[in-house]
Design a protein around this motif. Structure first.
Motif, mmCIF file in Angstrom:
data_model
loop_
_atom_site.group_PDB
_atom_site.id
_atom_site.type_symbol
_atom_site.label_atom_id
_atom_site.label_comp_id
_atom_site.label_asym_id
_atom_site.label_seq_id
_atom_site.Cartn_x
_atom_site.Cartn_y
_atom_site.Cartn_z
ATOM 1 N N ASP A 58 -9.838 9.610 -1.158
ATOM 2 C CA ASP A 58 -8.506 8.630 -0.722
ATOM 3 C C ASP A 58 -8.949 7.252 -1.072
ATOM 4 O O ASP A 58 -8.131 6.489 -1.431
ATOM 5 N N VAL A 92 0.290 0.946 1.049
ATOM 6 C CA VAL A 92 -0.841 1.601 1.422
ATOM 7 C C VAL A 92 -1.468 1.239 2.594
ATOM 8 O O VAL A 92 -1.276 -0.076 2.999
ATOM 9 N N SER A 99 0.234 5.735 0.312
ATOM 10 C CA SER A 99 -1.370 6.036 0.254
ATOM 11 C C SER A 99 -1.708 5.891 1.783
ATOM 12 O O SER A 99 -1.756 4.745 2.351
ATOM 13 N N VAL A 132 -6.901 4.660 -3.818
ATOM 14 C CA VAL A 132 -6.339 3.573 -3.331
ATOM 15 C C VAL A 132 -6.954 2.243 -4.027
ATOM 16 O O VAL A 132 -6.133 1.346 -4.451
#
Length: 720
Positions: A355, A474, A491, A359
């Motif tokens: 993850d 995000v 995200s 990002v």
């Protein structure tokens, strides 16, 4: 028309737009609106205030805020009446003038000293001005295309042509030059009018038919094929050359002089200036997003590469597609980080490295695409540290990508949020700003990065507004996102047993490996208690011991409270990265003093109760705190929770209350119980980061009694 006193280019006054910041002005106007933002002015010190210095500029007064100084306000040696140089940053609609610090302190430190009046700019030295006008008059007598005598030894004639003599216009002492006869002067430079100058000859040549009967049109489909296509990153080696660039227009901005196109290719971005006349839009058909071919001369302006544009054309569909494909392939390669290497051996962070990599790639791609990045973070120590970590990584990437010093302010913004909630008020402000920037400056819709913010149900409406305009989002956090917003976020990166700063430090190191060493102490700063030993050791290895870590944490918390909606970029940089422990120690001392004073008031006035064997402390925050001074209620309740033996602390205001409890508190069960107990109180859970309950003020006393019972019951019998 005159000429710039620095570079000699034609301009309406004594200075061109490019060099306005190289000179200082005396101001003889009487209205703030007559000042020109960005210019430097001579002023005099009018007086001091706690928040800055008042400076008189002519007949108006502006404020040089203490945050703009390069030193502490108390260390300034200016006396009232002293002459100083300052830069006008902004003139507000209400007439307030915001000033910036100038490292150049006297007019002699500048390259020129001019006068600005409501009628325009002029020379302060009248003799120099008169002399300049005399020179211009002499030039007029020689003819409209006359040049200075220093330029006369270089005759202008097209190679391979024999100029037709014109006895009626030639001066007796200056015969027409003939190719092959060195040392002659004259020609068009000595004519009194009627013959074209160099610029006119170029235009005539450009419109003249080629051998095949066609003409070269700067805005047509065929630009001179002799130019070699180069990349933006190679321009430093091509200064002075005429080059060809192919790419997309990232933005278009109209200045009071040229039109500036930001052109982006697979290697970078560069400003390309095109000039028709002052303030007039060049190439009006070229807009942001167009795929173009641009020819021009690579130059250095203010120590930065810029292309002086000769021509721009929109590429045909097939050629444009090829350019976009080339750029996308290069963009994918450039945006992907080399690797994800957590700053510490931490299983919690190891579990989310995929993850983090996704990002980091998104952030890096935004930089390359000239997409502004807006970091929204909680106005707490943890939020500020996380936001500052991302800022530390991204700013060098932006500056390297755009090649301009001010790009870090143009393409990156960090904006704190109260209570970590992104509500409609905040989203409306952001949407208004981003749409204005898109329409006025051709900017792309920003990438929004939320740190310790945006992950609760209270942020759902704000996130929905951004989503309407396609703004990518995000969220990084130290807690799980509520179900109400999890599906709305593009995200999401969370580590539920770590602070958001811990996540942000590895994210920042992945985004920009060059700043990794700057970030090692940040996680330890963000823990008020029970910091993981690995991060304490990491900070110590970076030279930040336990006492310094505590001072940094407290200093950031204090500064987060004041001017809570401002990013305080330079101050936070000084605290966290310049490691000026003297500054942290001083601010931390203020933190301790203010917090202890408040606790001295609060603790004797706590209502300590025991319900079903569970101790609960109740604080009337309206009656026994200084609500508008430091510390804020959130921080005060956190500190009480750490210091007291009570299982729960309840802070009650006029129509809302906040709960701190040992272990997990089932707030939904508490609210459901309150609905049954006090049905007329309008009890609700606003969905903030810390447990909060809102109610009707008229039912305040009934709500307090019911909440204490419900909280104690929830702690005594936790849900499965």
């Amino acid at each position: 028309m005159g000429s710039c006193i620095i570079c000699g280019t034609s301009t309406d006054g004594p200075i061109c737009e490019v060099h306005e910041e190289d000179v200082v002005f005396e101001f003889e106007g009487n209205q703030p609106s007559q000042l020109t933002p960005g210019r430097f002015y001579v002023g005099s010190v009018d007086g001091y205030a706690d928040f800055g210095v008042f400076i008189n500029i002519g007949n108006v007064t502006g404020l040089l805020h203490r945050s703009k100084l390069d030193r502490r306000l108390e260390s300034l040696e200016w006396e009232v009446g002293d002459n100083v140089c300052v830069q006008v940053n902004n003139v507000r609609d209400n007439g307030d003038i915001d000033l910036d610090w100038s490292i150049r302190e006297t007019p002699e430190d500048f390259r020129g000293h001019l006068l600005q009046t409501p009628e325009g700019d002029s020379f302060i030295d009248e003799d120099a001005e008169d002399g300049r006008e005399d020179d211009e008059d002499d030039g007029d007598e020689r003819g409209e295309t006359a040049t200075d005598t220093e330029a006369e030894p270089e005759p202008k004639a097209e190679a391979g042509t024999e100029p037709e003599p014109d006895d009626s216009n030639a001066t007796p002492d200056a015969p027409e030059p003939t190719p092959g006869e060195p040392g002659t002067t004259g020609g068009a430079d000595e004519q009194t009018g009627g013959s074209p100058g160099d610029a006119e000859l170029s235009e005539i040549a450009a419109d003249s038919p080629d051998e095949d009967g066609s003409t070269d049109d700067a805005e047509g489909d065929d630009i001179d094929a002799e130019h070699e296509r180069v990349t933006v990153e190679s321009l430093e080696d091509r200064v002075g050359d005429t080059v060809r660039l192919e790419g997309t227009i990232a933005s278009v901005r109209q200045t009071s002089g040229p039109t500036v196109f930001e052109l982006e290719d697979e290697t970078g971005i560069v400003d390309c200036a095109a000039f028709v006349e002052a303030g007039v839009r060049a190439y009006p058909d070229i807009e942001a997003g167009d795929v173009v071919r641009l020819d021009g001369e690579a130059r250095v302006r203010r120590d930065e590469i810029q292309v002086e544009t000769d021509s721009i054309e929109t590429l045909p569909e097939e050629a444009g597609d090829a350019v976009e494909t080339r750029m996308n392939e290069a963009l994918d390669d450039r945006a992907s980080p080399d690797s994800v290497n957590p700053i510490a051996d931490d299983p919690e962070i190891d579990a989310i490295v995929d993850d983090i990599e996704a990002v980091a790639t998104e952030i890096r791609r935004a930089v390359i695409e000239s997409r502004p990045i807006v970091v929204r973070h909680d106005a707490t120590t943890d939020g500020y540290v996380a936001g500052a970590a991302i800022e530390r990584a991204v700013l060098p990437l932006i500056e390297a990508e755009h090649g301009t010093a001010d790009s870090v302010y143009h393409y990156f913004d960090r904006r704190p949020l109260e209570d970590g909630v992104y509500d409609m008020n905040d989203a409306t402000k952001d949407a208004t700003r981003m749409l204005g920037d898109r329409d006025r400056h051709g900017e792309k819709i920003p990438l929004f990065v939320f740190a310790a913010a945006g992950s609760t149900a209270a942020s759902a409406d704000g996130l929905d507004l951004l989503d309407i305009y396609g703004a990518p989002q995000v969220v990084i956090d130290g807690q799980a996102a509520d179900d109400a917003v999890a599906d709305r976020i593009d995200s999401l990166v969370t580590a539920e047993t770590r602070t958001v700063s811990t996540v942000a430090a590895t994210l920042a190191a992945t985004t920009n490996g060059d700043v990794r060493e700057d970030l090692l102490h940040l996680p330890a700063v963000s823990y008020w208690a029970d910091a993981p030993e690995m991060y304490v050791d990491l900070a110590a290895g970076a030279g930040i011991d336990a006492e310094s870590t505590k001072q940094l944490r407290e200093a950031v918390a204090l500064e987060a409270f004041y001017q809570s909606y401002e990013d305080k970029r330079e101050l936070i940089i000084d605290l966290l990265f310049e490691k000026r422990t003297g500054l942290a120690a001083q601010v931390s001392e203020q933190f301790v003093t203010k917090l202890d004073d408040e606790l001295d008031t609060v603790v004797p006035n706590l209502d300590e109760r025991i319900v079903d064997g569970v101790p609960v402390a109740v604080l009337d925050t309206d009656a026994y705190t200084h609500r508008y001074d430091f510390p804020p209620t959130r921080l005060l309740l956190d500190e009480l929770d750490r210091r007291l033996d009570s299982a729960a602390v309840v802070g009650v205001g006029t129509d809302e209350l906040h709960v701190r409890a040992d272990g997990d508190l089932d707030l939904s069960s508490v609210v459901a119980e309150l609905d049954d107990t006090v049905p007329d109180a309008g009890v609700s859970n606003p969905g903030t980061r810390q447990p909060t309950i809102e109610f009707l003020a008229g039912e305040r006393e009934a709500v307090i009694e019911a909440v204490v019972d419900a909280v104690a019951g929830s702690i005594a019998t936790p849900s499965a």
